[in-house]
Design a protein around this motif. Structure first.
Motif, PDB file in Angstrom:
ATOM      1  N   LEU A 131       0.835  -1.207   0.020  1.00 11.22           N
ATOM      2  CA  LEU A 131      -0.037  -0.114   0.061  1.00 11.22           C
ATOM      3  C   LEU A 131       0.854   1.167  -0.073  1.00 11.22           C
ATOM      4  CD1 LEU A 131      -2.587  -1.117   2.596  1.00 11.22           C
ATOM      5  CD2 LEU A 131      -2.920  -1.176  -0.042  1.00 11.22           C
ATOM      6  N   VAL A 132       0.316   2.263  -0.969  1.00  9.10           N
ATOM      7  CA  VAL A 132       1.286   3.343  -0.852  1.00  9.10           C
ATOM      8  C   VAL A 132       0.398   4.632  -0.997  1.00  9.10           C
ATOM      9  CG1 VAL A 132       3.230   2.319  -2.182  1.00  9.10           C
ATOM     10  CG2 VAL A 132       1.242   3.164  -3.686  1.00  9.10           C
ATOM     11  N   LEU A 133       0.923   5.803  -0.730  1.00  4.04           N
ATOM     12  CA  LEU A 133       0.423   6.989  -0.827  1.00  4.04           C
ATOM     13  C   LEU A 133       1.180   7.895  -2.140  1.00  4.04           C
ATOM     14  CD1 LEU A 133      -0.003   8.358   2.693  1.00  4.04           C
ATOM     15  CD2 LEU A 133      -1.808   7.290   1.326  1.00  4.04           C
ATOM     16  N   CYS A 134       0.103   8.706  -2.879  1.00  2.00           N
ATOM     17  CA  CYS A 134       0.858   9.317  -4.155  1.00  2.00           C
ATOM     18  C   CYS A 134       0.862  10.854  -3.837  1.00  2.00           C
ATOM     19  CB  CYS A 134       0.005   9.020  -5.252  1.00  2.00           C
ATOM     20  SG  CYS A 134      -0.041   7.457  -5.741  1.00  2.00           S
ATOM     21  N   PRO A 148      -0.043  16.865   1.303  1.00  2.00           N
ATOM     22  CA  PRO A 148       0.819  16.549   0.348  1.00  2.00           C
ATOM     23  C   PRO A 148       0.747  15.255  -0.444  1.00  2.00           C
ATOM     24  CG  PRO A 148       2.244  16.544   2.201  1.00  2.00           C
ATOM     25  CD  PRO A 148       1.004  16.847   2.629  1.00  2.00           C
ATOM     26  N   TRP A 149       0.170  14.357   0.408  1.00  2.00           N
ATOM     27  CA  TRP A 149      -0.302  12.985  -0.042  1.00  2.00           C
ATOM     28  C   TRP A 149      -1.621  12.602  -0.275  1.00  2.00           C
ATOM     29  CZ3 TRP A 149       4.240  10.920  -1.617  1.00  2.00           C
ATOM     30  CH2 TRP A 149       5.343  11.338  -1.018  1.00  2.00           C
ATOM     31  N   GLU A 150      -2.043  11.878  -1.245  1.00  2.00           N
ATOM     32  CA  GLU A 150      -3.218  11.271  -1.492  1.00  2.00           C
ATOM     33  C   GLU A 150      -3.341   9.916  -1.493  1.00  2.00           C
ATOM     34  OE1 GLU A 150      -5.016  13.012  -5.122  1.00  2.00           O
ATOM     35  OE2 GLU A 150      -3.275  11.988  -6.056  1.00  2.00           O
ATOM     36  N   GLY A 151      -4.714   9.474  -1.202  1.00  2.00           N
ATOM     37  CA  GLY A 151      -5.157   8.018  -1.534  1.00  2.00           C
ATOM     38  C   GLY A 151      -4.675   7.214  -0.460  1.00  2.00           C
ATOM     39  N   SER A 152      -4.919   6.103  -0.638  1.00  2.00           N
ATOM     40  CA  SER A 152      -4.201   4.858  -0.367  1.00  2.00           C
ATOM     41  C   SER A 152      -4.360   3.729  -1.564  1.00  2.00           C
ATOM     42  CB  SER A 152      -4.428   4.146   0.779  1.00  2.00           C
ATOM     43  OG  SER A 152      -5.552   3.302   0.572  1.00  2.00           O
ATOM     44  N   TYR A 153      -3.333   3.593  -2.345  1.00  2.00           N
ATOM     45  CA  TYR A 153      -3.293   2.964  -3.255  1.00  2.00           C
ATOM     46  C   TYR A 153      -2.453   1.439  -3.322  1.00  2.00           C
ATOM     47  CZ  TYR A 153      -4.737   7.092  -5.355  1.00  2.00           C
ATOM     48  OH  TYR A 153      -5.195   8.310  -5.570  1.00  2.00           O
ATOM     49  N   ASP A 170     -10.760   0.117  -4.773  1.00  2.00           N
ATOM     50  CA  ASP A 170     -11.813  -0.387  -5.519  1.00  2.00           C
ATOM     51  C   ASP A 170     -11.468  -1.315  -6.784  1.00  2.00           C
ATOM     52  OD1 ASP A 170     -13.152   1.130  -3.947  1.00  2.00           O
ATOM     53  OD2 ASP A 170     -13.467   2.790  -5.451  1.00  2.00           O
ATOM     54  N   GLY A 171     -10.244  -1.380  -6.969  1.00  2.00           N
ATOM     55  CA  GLY A 171      -9.758  -2.292  -7.968  1.00  2.00           C
ATOM     56  C   GLY A 171      -9.363  -1.704  -9.460  1.00  2.00           C
ATOM     57  N   LYS A 172      -9.698  -0.473  -9.580  1.00  2.00           N
ATOM     58  CA  LYS A 172      -9.317   0.658 -10.760  1.00  2.00           C
ATOM     59  C   LYS A 172      -7.909   0.695 -11.084  1.00  2.00           C
ATOM     60  CE  LYS A 172     -10.188   4.961 -12.786  1.00  2.00           C
ATOM     61  NZ  LYS A 172     -10.447   6.334 -12.780  1.00  2.00           N
ATOM     62  N   VAL A 173      -7.417   0.261 -12.040  1.00  2.00           N
ATOM     63  CA  VAL A 173      -5.855   0.376 -12.466  1.00  2.00           C
ATOM     64  C   VAL A 173      -5.810   1.718 -13.156  1.00  2.00           C
ATOM     65  CG1 VAL A 173      -3.913  -0.589 -13.438  1.00  2.00           C
ATOM     66  CG2 VAL A 173      -5.664  -2.104 -12.325  1.00  2.00           C
ATOM     67  N   PHE A 174      -4.645   2.607 -12.671  1.00  2.00           N
ATOM     68  CA  PHE A 174      -4.158   3.647 -13.550  1.00  2.00           C
ATOM     69  C   PHE A 174      -3.504   3.398 -14.574  1.00  2.00           C
ATOM     70  CE2 PHE A 174      -4.526   5.328  -8.850  1.00  2.00           C
ATOM     71  CZ  PHE A 174      -5.334   6.556  -9.298  1.00  2.00           C
ATOM     72  N   ALA A 175      -3.601   4.230 -15.786  1.00  2.00           N
ATOM     73  CA  ALA A 175      -3.054   3.953 -17.146  1.00  2.00           C
ATOM     74  C   ALA A 175      -1.654   4.240 -16.870  1.00  2.00           C
ATOM     75  CB  ALA A 175      -3.836   4.731 -18.094  1.00  2.00           C
ATOM     76  N   ASN A 176      -1.575   5.286 -16.086  1.00  2.00           N
ATOM     77  CA  ASN A 176       0.070   5.686 -16.254  1.00  2.00           C
ATOM     78  C   ASN A 176       0.899   5.293 -14.907  1.00  2.00           C
ATOM     79  OD1 ASN A 176      -1.474   6.962 -14.284  1.00  2.00           O
ATOM     80  ND2 ASN A 176      -0.213   9.081 -14.174  1.00  2.00           N
ATOM     81  N   LEU A 183       5.883   8.337  -4.485  1.00  2.00           N
ATOM     82  CA  LEU A 183       5.207   7.458  -3.978  1.00  2.00           C
ATOM     83  C   LEU A 183       5.778   7.418  -2.202  1.00  2.00           C
ATOM     84  CD1 LEU A 183       5.097   4.300  -6.349  1.00  2.00           C
ATOM     85  CD2 LEU A 183       3.331   6.264  -5.744  1.00  2.00           C
ATOM     86  N   CYS A 184       4.984   7.167  -1.468  1.00  2.00           N
ATOM     87  CA  CYS A 184       5.259   6.960  -0.175  1.00  2.00           C
ATOM     88  C   CYS A 184       4.709   5.746   0.368  1.00  2.00           C
ATOM     89  CB  CYS A 184       5.001   8.289   0.781  1.00  2.00           C
ATOM     90  SG  CYS A 184       5.117   8.012   2.557  1.00  2.00           S
ATOM     91  N   ARG A 185       5.420   4.689   1.228  1.00  2.00           N
ATOM     92  CA  ARG A 185       4.686   3.484   1.889  1.00  2.00           C
ATOM     93  C   ARG A 185       3.547   3.968   2.644  1.00  2.00           C
ATOM     94  NH1 ARG A 185       6.166  -1.414   1.903  1.00  2.00           N
ATOM     95  NH2 ARG A 185       8.396  -0.881   1.129  1.00  2.00           N
ATOM     96  N   PHE A 186       2.371   3.352   2.592  1.00  2.51           N
ATOM     97  CA  PHE A 186       1.377   3.587   3.505  1.00  2.51           C
ATOM     98  C   PHE A 186       1.080   2.501   4.455  1.00  2.51           C
ATOM     99  CE2 PHE A 186      -3.420   2.942   4.413  1.00  2.51           C
ATOM    100  CZ  PHE A 186      -3.517   4.183   5.044  1.00  2.51           C
ATOM    101  N   TYR A 187       1.067   2.980   5.925  1.00  2.71           N
ATOM    102  CA  TYR A 187       0.828   1.789   7.030  1.00  2.71           C
ATOM    103  C   TYR A 187      -0.607   2.026   7.344  1.00  2.71           C
ATOM    104  CZ  TYR A 187       6.042   1.993   6.706  1.00  2.71           C
ATOM    105  OH  TYR A 187       7.281   1.890   6.349  1.00  2.71           O
ATOM    106  N   PRO A 188      -1.390   1.075   7.313  1.00  7.68           N
ATOM    107  CA  PRO A 188      -2.820   1.553   7.904  1.00  7.68           C
ATOM    108  C   PRO A 188      -2.836   1.286   9.292  1.00  7.68           C
ATOM    109  CG  PRO A 188      -2.471  -0.697   6.423  1.00  7.68           C
ATOM    110  CD  PRO A 188      -1.190  -0.091   6.538  1.00  7.68           C
TER     111      PRO A 188
END
Length: 188
Positions: A131-134, A148-153, A170-176, A183-188
């Motif tokens: 899991l990462v943050l963008c 400065p960071w968004e999501g958890s991907y 949700d399972g949607k894959v980014f094209a880019n 990226l930054c590691r996300f710790y839930p």
């Protein structure tokens, strides 16, 4: 643009500032009078990388200081025509030796810097499923308190050593593709 020139200019400025600062007339034109003194001090200061002064590296001899002239240091005694040729040959032999020593010292210094930098840098890599943050890419509605960071991907694919494909929870894959610097590691 040129790092060495920027570093040299910074050293000149660091030498000038304490000499010319005045609360009433900050810089004026005093820097013009002080510049030769600062440059002389920089050229006669021993370099940590080579172990010699820049003056010695250019001219092949130590700079003659005013105190050497005033107090009659042995190397500034009156010129002797008979010993000049022999001393010139000795100086040329010493100069070749100094070049070799300088090259070795410089290489050793650069290797030590490389080792120190490599020791301080920690490698980072992500695996599939991590899991990462963008980093936020849009400045729209951005203010100084915005995170400065968004999501958890989640990482779906490792394209290259530092390039990854992401998907939302949700399972949607980014094209880019995303670089590891974004990226930054996300710790839930």
């Amino acid at each position: 643009m040129n790092g060495q020139v920027e570093r040299a200019n910074n050293m000149v400025l660091q030498g000038l500032k304490p000499r010319i600062f005045n609360r009433l007339n900050k810089f004026g034109e005093r820097w013009i009078a002080e510049l030769p003194t600062v440059l002389w001090s920089l050229r006669t200061t021993t370099s940590r990388a080579t172990g010699y002064t820049p003056f010695f590296m250019v001219y092949g001899s130590k700079a003659i200081l005013l105190t050497d002239l005033n107090y009659g240091a042995p190397r500034v005694r009156p010129y002797n025509e008979q010993g000049a040729k022999a001393s010139l040959e000795d100086a040329m032999d010493q100069l070749n030796e100094v070049c070799d020593v300088t090259l070795l010292r410089s290489t050793k210094y650069q290797q030590a810097l490389h080792w120190y930098h490599s020791y301080q840098v920690r490698g980072r890599a992500f695996n599939v499923g991590d899991l990462v943050l963008c980093l936020v890419q849009s400045n729209k509605n951005y203010h100084k308190f915005s995170p400065p960071w968004e999501g958890s991907y989640a990482i779906t694919e490792v394209l290259q050593q530092c390039t990854y494909k992401l998907k939302t929870i949700d399972g949607k894959v980014f094209a880019n593709a995303w670089n590891i610097d974004q990226l930054c590691r996300f710790y839930p």
